[in-house]
Scaffold this active site. Structure first.
Site, PDB file in Angstrom:
ATOM      1  N   PRO A 112       0.812  -1.227   0.000  1.00  0.00           N
ATOM      2  CA  PRO A 112       0.000   0.000   0.000  1.00  0.00           C
ATOM      3  C   PRO A 112       0.838   1.266   0.000  1.00  0.00           C
ATOM      4  O   PRO A 112       1.828   1.377   0.737  1.00  0.00           O
ATOM      5  CB  PRO A 112      -0.818  -0.124   1.292  1.00  0.00           C
ATOM      6  CG  PRO A 112      -0.930  -1.589   1.508  1.00  0.00           C
ATOM      7  CD  PRO A 112       0.383  -2.165   1.043  1.00  0.00           C
ATOM      8  N   CYS A 113       0.411   2.239  -0.827  1.00  0.00           N
ATOM      9  CA  CYS A 113       1.197   3.464  -0.978  1.00  0.00           C
ATOM     10  C   CYS A 113       0.819   4.601  -0.036  1.00  0.00           C
ATOM     11  O   CYS A 113       1.609   5.537   0.123  1.00  0.00           O
ATOM     12  CB  CYS A 113       1.116   3.963  -2.419  1.00  0.00           C
ATOM     13  SG  CYS A 113      -0.561   4.413  -2.957  1.00  0.00           S
ATOM     14  N   PRO A 114      -0.374   4.637   0.613  1.00  0.00           N
ATOM     15  CA  PRO A 114      -0.725   5.792   1.451  1.00  0.00           C
ATOM     16  C   PRO A 114       0.332   6.203   2.477  1.00  0.00           C
ATOM     17  O   PRO A 114       0.497   7.403   2.736  1.00  0.00           O
ATOM     18  CB  PRO A 114      -2.020   5.349   2.126  1.00  0.00           C
ATOM     19  CG  PRO A 114      -2.651   4.441   1.141  1.00  0.00           C
ATOM     20  CD  PRO A 114      -1.493   3.682   0.535  1.00  0.00           C
TER      21      PRO A 114
END
Length: 397
Positions: A112-114
């Protein structure tokens, strides 16, 4: 577990299959695809079940729809070379049938990039959504020949922001016996994707397999939005001689690549093409970015979906066209309603970039000859010395 023409892979956080499609084109065959989102997992299952090119996966790949933190590959992923044969216990279907450490060729994941996105709070390792620790645990469990991790540019640039966390990740891999081949930012437009979409890619190869690695070389020519969408826009807008198509083409042909597609999250409203700046960029390409059009056979409001000559407003993109902008093949299908489908597309890793990196990894793993020395074996500092200095200047009372 590789053969002359087949390398095996497992992918976590697989999404709607962008990375899986690219690695498949690079001749990797997937043993497992792990994804928590039910719509994306349904997309993976649909294509594995019905896409003719995925016949091997239909027999050998498991689709796991749940939190990757509960994934136990050595207990859940069969080894095709032993599938249906007697295991160590002498009975079918028991522990002898499953993968063992060292048998997998590639462990890949778009974690996940957040935690690292410029659009978020950039909490990094303090973000509960950070799945790098799980990825590194899986490396230790599976001992794959190679590792590929994909994330947003924000993890690598600006360089100082997450330097010490990157060092921690690289040091973990070094301790596990891997050579760090680099943590590079690749531009999607350099590999045939008509979109501004930089991605940070980490590649590591196990020391006893390392004979060098060469990053993919960018293409000389880019693919423009006009080139990518010409056929589908002509079909939607009444043919290349129609006024609506000509209006779109006149704008689109002046531009080059699209802004980054933004998939958004379940916390926000319906699908559109991103923030104000992105919408303006899309407008310059003749596209109305205020929403996503219905499928061609489900158009209800033609003025909304196809645009207006009088108002000089361009058409909205369909999900199919958004997938073209991401570089998905035409035969890749998406499950769910329109918004769920668009989010899958917008959050995807462009298949053409994954294919380029996958081919480079495959070439490296298939090299013969003597092993090479690790060109960058030194462990790097994991703690910011400026923070350590601050803590030392205020000793506990």
């Amino acid at each position: 577990m590789s053969t002359a023409d087949r390398l095996t892979s497992i992918e976590i956080c697989a999404g709607a299959g962008g990375q899986a499609v690219g690695l498949h084109a690079a001749k990797f065959r997937h043993l497992a695809l792990v994804e928590i989102d039910r719509h994306a997992a349904a997309t993976l299952a649909l294509n594995v079940r019905e896409n003719p090119a995925w016949k091997w996966e239909r027999e050998h790949c498991v689709i796991i729809n749940r939190d990757v933190n509960t994934f136990k590959p050595l207990e859940e992923v069969p080894n095709p070379s032993r599938k249906g044969k007697k295991g160590n216990s002498g009975k079918h279907g028991e522990e002898g049938d499953f993968l063992k450490p060292g048998e997998l060729d590639l462990l890949a994941g778009g974690v996940p990039c957040p935690p690292f996105s410029a659009a978020g709070k950039q909490l990094g390792r303090d973000d509960e959504r950070d799945l790098f620790p799980k990825m590194l645990d899986l490396v230790d469990q599976l001992r794959p020949r190679a590792v590929m991790i994909e994330n947003v540019r924000g993890l690598v640039e600006p360089e100082p922001k997450f330097r010490y966390y990157r060092n921690h990740i690289k040091n973990r891999l070094r301790k596990s016996g891997y050579v760090i081949c680099g943590w590079n930012v690749l531009e999607a437009q350099d590999f045939g994707v008509p979109q501004l979409r930089p991605r940070a890619i980490l590649v590591a190869i196990r020391k006893d397999q390392y004979r060098g690695f060469d990053w993919p070389v960018p293409r000389k020519k880019i693919t423009t939005v006009a080139q990518a969408l010409e056929e589908s826009m002509a079909r939607r807008l009444g043919g290349k001689d129609s006024p609506l198509f000509k209006q779109w083409w006149d704008k689109a042909s002046l531009g080059t690549v699209a802004p980054t597609l933004v998939g958004g999250s379940k916390k926000h409203g319906g699908a559109d093409l991103g923030p104000t700046r992105a919408k303006k960029a899309w407008n310059a390409l003749g596209v109305n970015g205020m929403g996503v059009a219905n499928d061609e056979d489900k158009t209800i409001d033609r003025d909304r979906d196809l645009g207006s000559l009088a108002q000089e407003r361009g058409p909205m993109l369909t999900v199919e066209q958004a997938a073209i902008i991401q570089g998905f093949p035409k035969d890749w299908r998406f499950e769910g309603k329109k918004t769920a489908q668009y989010r899958q597309v917008g959050n995807a890793f462009p298949p053409l970039v994954a294919e380029a990196v996958g081919r480079a990894i495959a070439e490296a793993l298939q090299r013969t000859g003597e092993l090479r020395e690790d060109p960058d074996p030194e462990f790097e500092p994991e703690e910011d010395p400026s923070l350590t200095a601050v803590q030392e200047s205020f000793p506990p009372s």
